[in-house]
Design a protein around this motif. Structure first.
Motif, PDB file in Angstrom:
ATOM      1  N   ARG A 167       0.840  -1.201   0.000  1.00  0.00           N
ATOM      2  CA  ARG A 167       0.000   0.000   0.000  1.00  0.00           C
ATOM      3  C   ARG A 167       0.872   1.246   0.000  1.00  0.00           C
ATOM      4  O   ARG A 167       1.866   1.324   0.709  1.00  0.00           O
ATOM      5  CB  ARG A 167      -0.911   0.002   1.224  1.00  0.00           C
ATOM      6  CG  ARG A 167      -1.921   1.151   1.231  1.00  0.00           C
ATOM      7  CD  ARG A 167      -2.922   0.970   2.364  1.00  0.00           C
ATOM      8  NE  ARG A 167      -3.734  -0.219   2.144  1.00  0.00           N
ATOM      9  CZ  ARG A 167      -4.810  -0.262   1.364  1.00  0.00           C
ATOM     10  NH1 ARG A 167      -5.196   0.830   0.700  1.00  0.00           N
ATOM     11  NH2 ARG A 167      -5.502  -1.377   1.220  1.00  0.00           N
ATOM     12  N   GLN A 221       1.291   4.387  -5.148  1.00  0.00           N
ATOM     13  CA  GLN A 221       0.913   3.663  -6.360  1.00  0.00           C
ATOM     14  C   GLN A 221       0.092   2.423  -6.018  1.00  0.00           C
ATOM     15  O   GLN A 221       0.200   1.386  -6.667  1.00  0.00           O
ATOM     16  CB  GLN A 221       2.175   3.262  -7.139  1.00  0.00           C
ATOM     17  CG  GLN A 221       3.017   4.432  -7.606  1.00  0.00           C
ATOM     18  CD  GLN A 221       2.260   5.337  -8.557  1.00  0.00           C
ATOM     19  OE1 GLN A 221       1.548   4.863  -9.437  1.00  0.00           O
ATOM     20  NE2 GLN A 221       2.392   6.635  -8.386  1.00  0.00           N
ATOM     21  N   GLY A 250      -2.821   1.440  -6.541  1.00  0.00           N
ATOM     22  CA  GLY A 250      -3.692   0.828  -7.526  1.00  0.00           C
ATOM     23  C   GLY A 250      -2.998   0.321  -8.771  1.00  0.00           C
ATOM     24  O   GLY A 250      -3.657  -0.199  -9.660  1.00  0.00           O
ATOM     25  N   ALA A 251      -1.687   0.457  -8.860  1.00  0.00           N
ATOM     26  CA  ALA A 251      -1.005   0.154 -10.107  1.00  0.00           C
ATOM     27  C   ALA A 251      -0.739  -1.337 -10.299  1.00  0.00           C
ATOM     28  O   ALA A 251      -1.100  -1.914 -11.320  1.00  0.00           O
ATOM     29  CB  ALA A 251       0.307   0.925 -10.183  1.00  0.00           C
ATOM     30  N   ALA A 252      -0.092  -1.978  -9.327  1.00  0.00           N
ATOM     31  CA  ALA A 252       0.331  -3.366  -9.493  1.00  0.00           C
ATOM     32  C   ALA A 252      -0.820  -4.344  -9.387  1.00  0.00           C
ATOM     33  O   ALA A 252      -0.883  -5.335 -10.119  1.00  0.00           O
ATOM     34  CB  ALA A 252       1.410  -3.710  -8.457  1.00  0.00           C
ATOM     35  N   GLN A 275      -5.037  -4.625  -9.263  1.00  0.00           N
ATOM     36  CA  GLN A 275      -6.298  -3.930  -9.491  1.00  0.00           C
ATOM     37  C   GLN A 275      -7.451  -4.909  -9.328  1.00  0.00           C
ATOM     38  O   GLN A 275      -7.271  -6.120  -9.353  1.00  0.00           O
ATOM     39  CB  GLN A 275      -6.316  -3.299 -10.891  1.00  0.00           C
ATOM     40  CG  GLN A 275      -5.241  -2.243 -11.090  1.00  0.00           C
ATOM     41  CD  GLN A 275      -5.241  -1.626 -12.472  1.00  0.00           C
ATOM     42  OE1 GLN A 275      -6.151  -1.840 -13.271  1.00  0.00           O
ATOM     43  NE2 GLN A 275      -4.207  -0.848 -12.765  1.00  0.00           N
ATOM     44  N   GLN A 322      -3.503  -8.750 -11.771  1.00  0.00           N
ATOM     45  CA  GLN A 322      -2.377  -7.900 -12.121  1.00  0.00           C
ATOM     46  C   GLN A 322      -2.886  -6.663 -12.851  1.00  0.00           C
ATOM     47  O   GLN A 322      -3.735  -6.747 -13.734  1.00  0.00           O
ATOM     48  CB  GLN A 322      -1.414  -8.677 -13.020  1.00  0.00           C
ATOM     49  CG  GLN A 322      -0.176  -7.894 -13.435  1.00  0.00           C
ATOM     50  CD  GLN A 322       0.522  -8.548 -14.615  1.00  0.00           C
ATOM     51  OE1 GLN A 322      -0.077  -8.704 -15.675  1.00  0.00           O
ATOM     52  NE2 GLN A 322       1.765  -8.936 -14.419  1.00  0.00           N
ATOM     53  N   GLY A 323      -2.352  -5.505 -12.486  1.00  0.00           N
ATOM     54  CA  GLY A 323      -2.839  -4.259 -13.055  1.00  0.00           C
ATOM     55  C   GLY A 323      -2.768  -4.202 -14.568  1.00  0.00           C
ATOM     56  O   GLY A 323      -3.717  -3.773 -15.225  1.00  0.00           O
ATOM     57  N   GLN A 324      -1.650  -4.636 -15.152  1.00  0.00           N
ATOM     58  CA  GLN A 324      -1.506  -4.553 -16.600  1.00  0.00           C
ATOM     59  C   GLN A 324      -2.496  -5.461 -17.310  1.00  0.00           C
ATOM     60  O   GLN A 324      -3.051  -5.104 -18.355  1.00  0.00           O
ATOM     61  CB  GLN A 324      -0.082  -4.912 -17.020  1.00  0.00           C
ATOM     62  CG  GLN A 324       0.182  -4.693 -18.504  1.00  0.00           C
ATOM     63  CD  GLN A 324      -0.083  -3.252 -18.935  1.00  0.00           C
ATOM     64  OE1 GLN A 324       0.493  -2.322 -18.379  1.00  0.00           O
ATOM     65  NE2 GLN A 324      -0.950  -3.053 -19.920  1.00  0.00           N
ATOM     66  N   ASN A 384      -5.457  -6.208 -16.236  1.00  0.00           N
ATOM     67  CA  ASN A 384      -6.746  -5.521 -16.157  1.00  0.00           C
ATOM     68  C   ASN A 384      -6.838  -4.415 -17.206  1.00  0.00           C
ATOM     69  O   ASN A 384      -7.887  -4.230 -17.836  1.00  0.00           O
ATOM     70  CB  ASN A 384      -6.939  -4.946 -14.753  1.00  0.00           C
ATOM     71  CG  ASN A 384      -8.330  -4.403 -14.528  1.00  0.00           C
ATOM     72  OD1 ASN A 384      -9.317  -4.972 -14.968  1.00  0.00           O
ATOM     73  ND2 ASN A 384      -8.415  -3.271 -13.843  1.00  0.00           N
ATOM     74  N   GLN A 385      -5.754  -3.701 -17.397  1.00  0.00           N
ATOM     75  CA  GLN A 385      -5.744  -2.641 -18.411  1.00  0.00           C
ATOM     76  C   GLN A 385      -5.872  -3.227 -19.813  1.00  0.00           C
ATOM     77  O   GLN A 385      -6.551  -2.669 -20.677  1.00  0.00           O
ATOM     78  CB  GLN A 385      -4.460  -1.817 -18.292  1.00  0.00           C
ATOM     79  CG  GLN A 385      -4.319  -1.054 -16.986  1.00  0.00           C
ATOM     80  CD  GLN A 385      -5.470  -0.103 -16.736  1.00  0.00           C
ATOM     81  OE1 GLN A 385      -5.831   0.683 -17.607  1.00  0.00           O
ATOM     82  NE2 GLN A 385      -6.058  -0.181 -15.554  1.00  0.00           N
TER      83      GLN A 385
END
Length: 235
Positions: A130, A133, A135-137, A139, A176-178, A180-181
């Motif tokens: 936490r 960043q 929310g980056a790694a 999501q 994983q954030g990427q 999700n993107q």
């Protein structure tokens, strides 16, 4: 929408929630990698899309508004886990991460401070810390994306039903954030998890959410979900 219809949908969604919790599992009970754990079985010849209407295509609307689904991750929602003192995002982090430590924050007195995500979409191991960043790694993904649900009929729901949908644990998963993107608001015909080992769980849970909320599936996505469900072991 009539009161009877709303009550019926609530019952079906409750069933979907139970299935989702069985598929995803609690963080304390999961095997080392989610993609290899709690794989649902499918009866021989069963159709994962049984009872789900099929529409020819997804027609993208230009009237989608995220705020039509309520305040993002608000704890003030009618979904399972709502009004428990922690916002929805922190509830899902607590459910899906392992090896956790906790901190107290304004939105949750027992929020995950650090932890590890075994990402079901990529099978990567992602550390969570936490901070600025946060929310980056890691999501929280809506398995059936909000914009997709909107195009498939959620634009006609009540505000309360959309709020529930956006915060329903049956439709949420930490990833994983990427990944999700990369998924964005795509339907299964145009995006499936890169980790094929998770296709069984993904297809079953995607179908359960559609069925639970009375949403149809677009025709191009139907064979994709059926093919993915065919990777499930048979009961």
């Amino acid at each position: 929408m009539t009161r009877t219809r709303l009550l019926w949908m609530a019952v079906v969604v409750a069933i979907a929630v139970v299935v989702a919790w069985q598929v995803i599992g609690s963080s304390g009970e999961r095997a080392p990698f989610v993609a290899q754990a709690d794989i649902p079985t499918v009866a021989p010849g069963a159709d994962v899309l049984a009872g789900i209407a099929v529409v020819p295509l997804r027609i993208r609307g230009h009237d989608y508004r995220r705020d039509a689904f309520g305040d993002t991750w608000t704890d003030d929602n009618p979904a399972p886990g709502g009004h428990n003192g922690c916002d929805t995002r922190n509830d899902i982090l607590d459910r899906d991460l392992v090896d956790k430590t906790y901190v107290s924050i304004k939105r949750c007195p027992n929020a995950v401070g650090t932890g590890t995500l075994h990402d079901p979409y990529t099978n990567a191991t992602v550390p969570f810390v936490r901070g600025a960043q946060v929310g980056a790694a890691v999501q929280i993904d809506h398995i059936v994306p909000l914009a997709l649900a909107w195009d498939l009929g959620a634009r006609n729901w009540t505000d309360d039903m959309r709020l529930r949908f956006a915060n329903d644990p049956a439709n949420l998963i930490a990833v994983q954030g990427q990944a999700n993107q990369d998924k964005g608001d795509k339907e299964p015909a145009t995006w499936m998890p890169p980790n094929h080992a998770f296709w069984c769980q993904y297809s079953v849970q995607f179908a359960n959410v559609l069925r639970g909320y009375g949403l149809p599936v677009d025709a191009p996505s139907a064979p994709v979900l059926r093919e993915a469900a065919a990777t499930c072991p048979t009961s």
